[in-house]
Design an enzyme around this catalytic site. Structure first.
Site, PDB file in Angstrom:
ATOM      1  N   SER A 155      25.465 -67.633  27.583  1.00  0.00           N
ATOM      2  CA  SER A 155      24.265 -68.225  26.987  1.00  0.00           C
ATOM      3  C   SER A 155      24.470 -69.672  26.556  1.00  0.00           C
ATOM      4  O   SER A 155      23.737 -70.192  25.711  1.00  0.00           O
ATOM      5  CB  SER A 155      23.780 -67.398  25.782  1.00  0.00           C
ATOM      6  OG  SER A 155      23.377 -66.119  26.187  1.00  0.00           O
ATOM      7  N   GLN A 189      11.943 -70.123  32.332  1.00  0.00           N
ATOM      8  CA  GLN A 189      11.443 -68.756  32.494  1.00  0.00           C
ATOM      9  C   GLN A 189      10.575 -68.377  31.303  1.00  0.00           C
ATOM     10  O   GLN A 189      10.852 -68.790  30.169  1.00  0.00           O
ATOM     11  CB  GLN A 189      12.609 -67.762  32.580  1.00  0.00           C
ATOM     12  CG  GLN A 189      13.546 -67.987  33.753  1.00  0.00           C
ATOM     13  CD  GLN A 189      14.757 -67.055  33.692  1.00  0.00           C
ATOM     14  OE1 GLN A 189      15.325 -66.833  32.628  1.00  0.00           O
ATOM     15  NE2 GLN A 189      15.140 -66.523  34.837  1.00  0.00           N
ATOM     16  N   PRO A 190       9.539 -67.572  31.504  1.00  0.00           N
ATOM     17  CA  PRO A 190       8.781 -67.080  30.356  1.00  0.00           C
ATOM     18  C   PRO A 190       9.667 -66.197  29.486  1.00  0.00           C
ATOM     19  O   PRO A 190      10.489 -65.429  29.995  1.00  0.00           O
ATOM     20  CB  PRO A 190       7.648 -66.273  30.997  1.00  0.00           C
ATOM     21  CG  PRO A 190       8.181 -65.872  32.332  1.00  0.00           C
ATOM     22  CD  PRO A 190       9.059 -66.998  32.784  1.00  0.00           C
ATOM     23  N   ARG A 239      23.299 -47.007  25.680  1.00  0.00           N
ATOM     24  CA  ARG A 239      21.928 -46.698  26.099  1.00  0.00           C
ATOM     25  C   ARG A 239      21.968 -45.835  27.351  1.00  0.00           C
ATOM     26  O   ARG A 239      22.778 -46.064  28.250  1.00  0.00           O
ATOM     27  CB  ARG A 239      21.142 -47.979  26.389  1.00  0.00           C
ATOM     28  CG  ARG A 239      19.853 -47.748  27.184  1.00  0.00           C
ATOM     29  CD  ARG A 239      18.955 -48.960  27.199  1.00  0.00           C
ATOM     30  NE  ARG A 239      18.174 -49.037  25.966  1.00  0.00           N
ATOM     31  CZ  ARG A 239      17.375 -50.061  25.644  1.00  0.00           C
ATOM     32  NH1 ARG A 239      17.277 -51.095  26.454  1.00  0.00           N
ATOM     33  NH2 ARG A 239      16.695 -50.046  24.522  1.00  0.00           N
ATOM     34  N   ARG A 271      27.401 -55.802  37.100  1.00  0.00           N
ATOM     35  CA  ARG A 271      26.570 -55.532  35.922  1.00  0.00           C
ATOM     36  C   ARG A 271      25.174 -56.060  36.206  1.00  0.00           C
ATOM     37  O   ARG A 271      25.003 -57.216  36.573  1.00  0.00           O
ATOM     38  CB  ARG A 271      27.133 -56.211  34.670  1.00  0.00           C
ATOM     39  CG  ARG A 271      26.511 -55.665  33.380  1.00  0.00           C
ATOM     40  CD  ARG A 271      27.020 -56.412  32.166  1.00  0.00           C
ATOM     41  NE  ARG A 271      26.208 -57.582  31.885  1.00  0.00           N
ATOM     42  CZ  ARG A 271      26.609 -58.604  31.126  1.00  0.00           C
ATOM     43  NH1 ARG A 271      27.826 -58.625  30.613  1.00  0.00           N
ATOM     44  NH2 ARG A 271      25.805 -59.619  30.911  1.00  0.00           N
ATOM     45  N   GLU A 288      25.459 -59.885  37.253  1.00  0.00           N
ATOM     46  CA  GLU A 288      26.777 -60.413  36.889  1.00  0.00           C
ATOM     47  C   GLU A 288      27.837 -59.812  37.806  1.00  0.00           C
ATOM     48  O   GLU A 288      28.163 -58.618  37.698  1.00  0.00           O
ATOM     49  CB  GLU A 288      27.096 -60.072  35.432  1.00  0.00           C
ATOM     50  CG  GLU A 288      26.152 -60.717  34.428  1.00  0.00           C
ATOM     51  CD  GLU A 288      26.658 -62.065  33.954  1.00  0.00           C
ATOM     52  OE1 GLU A 288      27.570 -62.617  34.591  1.00  0.00           O
ATOM     53  OE2 GLU A 288      26.143 -62.551  32.936  1.00  0.00           O
TER      54      GLU A 288
END
Length: 319
Positions: A155, A189-190, A239, A271, A288
């Protein structure tokens, strides 16, 4: 087949696998250290190796597995040139070259994968100041958007902006200009608000088989303000993916083998990061294939499954 792997098998030597890292993590990320013991039980030795250390003899390994070389993004050309020189690299150098530039998402979209809508701004396409708000990615200028470079990790240089707010629009324009000055193509990007409730779903695959998934909580709370360290802290929970998420992830990997050139041996690991669009349909935010965190600590047995995939890759090389 290769001379090294055949000779080590013939001599009865333990196969040696390099886990490739960076100088900031010479003893590996804690997540990757979990794989050392299950590989040792299979007679396989793991050796941490820093990717840009000139003393490393890459020919000495039966397999070299990219794990945490997270300082490469500012030296991407050097990194992909290095990857071309490493024998028995997983994932292969062709994938590394294509996957480390996020413009691969455009190729996947053309192949029919549902990808977050993206506008690509090359360095000669800075948004005009003082112009009326222009549509972004065909969605209009109202609402929140994410600005980030096409080449980054963890990021880095990624920010969230409300383009209907003049102050934040100004910050977004400066962000784009800064990236362009560095020669970077910019992604706009939105911001998909479902991430605030649902988070991202990251699905891990080893040797082409689904292993486990995690939820990543929302990370972007506003304009980019710099970073400390190699990556931003993440809120992670286990998850169970939905059937729809599994289906989309499988489709992504099918398209990736052609778009990114996985080669005859396929991908050792992958990923797939998904997020719901405004209709609740999972869409790809990132694939990824180079140096992803695999979140092995969040799923019992995941480290063993990764070790099994590595052992199978070695067995195939020696077969």
């Amino acid at each position: 087949m290769n001379r090294r792997s055949i000779s080590s098998a013939a001599r009865g030597d333990a196969p040696r696998v390099a886990f490739i890292t960076c100088a900031d993590l010479p003893d590996l990320d804690p997540d990757d250290r979990l794989v050392i013991e299950p590989l040792a039980r299979r007679g396989i030795t793991v050796v941490p190796a820093v990717w840009d250390d000139p003393a490393v003899d890459w020919d000495a390994f039966d397999l070299a597995v990219l794990r945490s070389p997270w300082d490469y993004s500012g030296r991407r050309d050097e990194f992909v040139a290095w990857a071309d020189t490493v024998p028995r690299l997983a994932n292969p150098a062709t994938v590394v070259r294509r996957n480390t530039d996020k413009r691969y998402l455009a190729g996947l979209a053309e192949a029919g994968v549902s990808v977050v809508p993206t506008r690509w701004l090359a360095p000669d396409e800075s948004p005009a100041r003082d112009a009326s708000p222009a549509p972004v990615a065909g969605l209009g200028a109202e609402g929140e958007y994410v600005v980030k470079p096409a080449i980054s990790a963890g990021s880095y240089e990624t920010g969230r902006y409300d383009l209907s707010d003049p102050g934040q629009r100004e910050l977004a324009e400066r962000h784009v200009e800064r990236l362009h000055a560095a020669g970077q193509t910019v992604m706009v990007q939105p911001y998909l608000g479902a991430v605030d409730r649902h988070g991202e779903t990251a699905l891990m695959f080893f040797g082409g088989r689904f292993s486990h998934a995690i939820r990543k909580g929302p990370m972007l709370d506003g304009p980019y303000r710099g970073m400390e360290g190699l990556y931003r802290p993440e809120l992670i929970d286990p998850r169970r993916p939905s059937d729809g998420e599994l289906a989309v992830a499988t489709r992504v990997l099918e398209a990736a083998s052609a778009v990114l050139g996985a080669g005859p041996d396929g991908l050792l690991y992958a990923r797939v990061d998904l997020i719901p669009d405004p209709d609740g349909t999972p869409v790809l935010i990132e694939l990824e294939l180079t140096e992803p965190s695999l979140f092995l600590t969040h799923e019992p047995g995941a480290a063993g499954r990764f070790a099994e995939a590595i052992a199978a890759r070695l067995a195939g090389a020696n077969g």
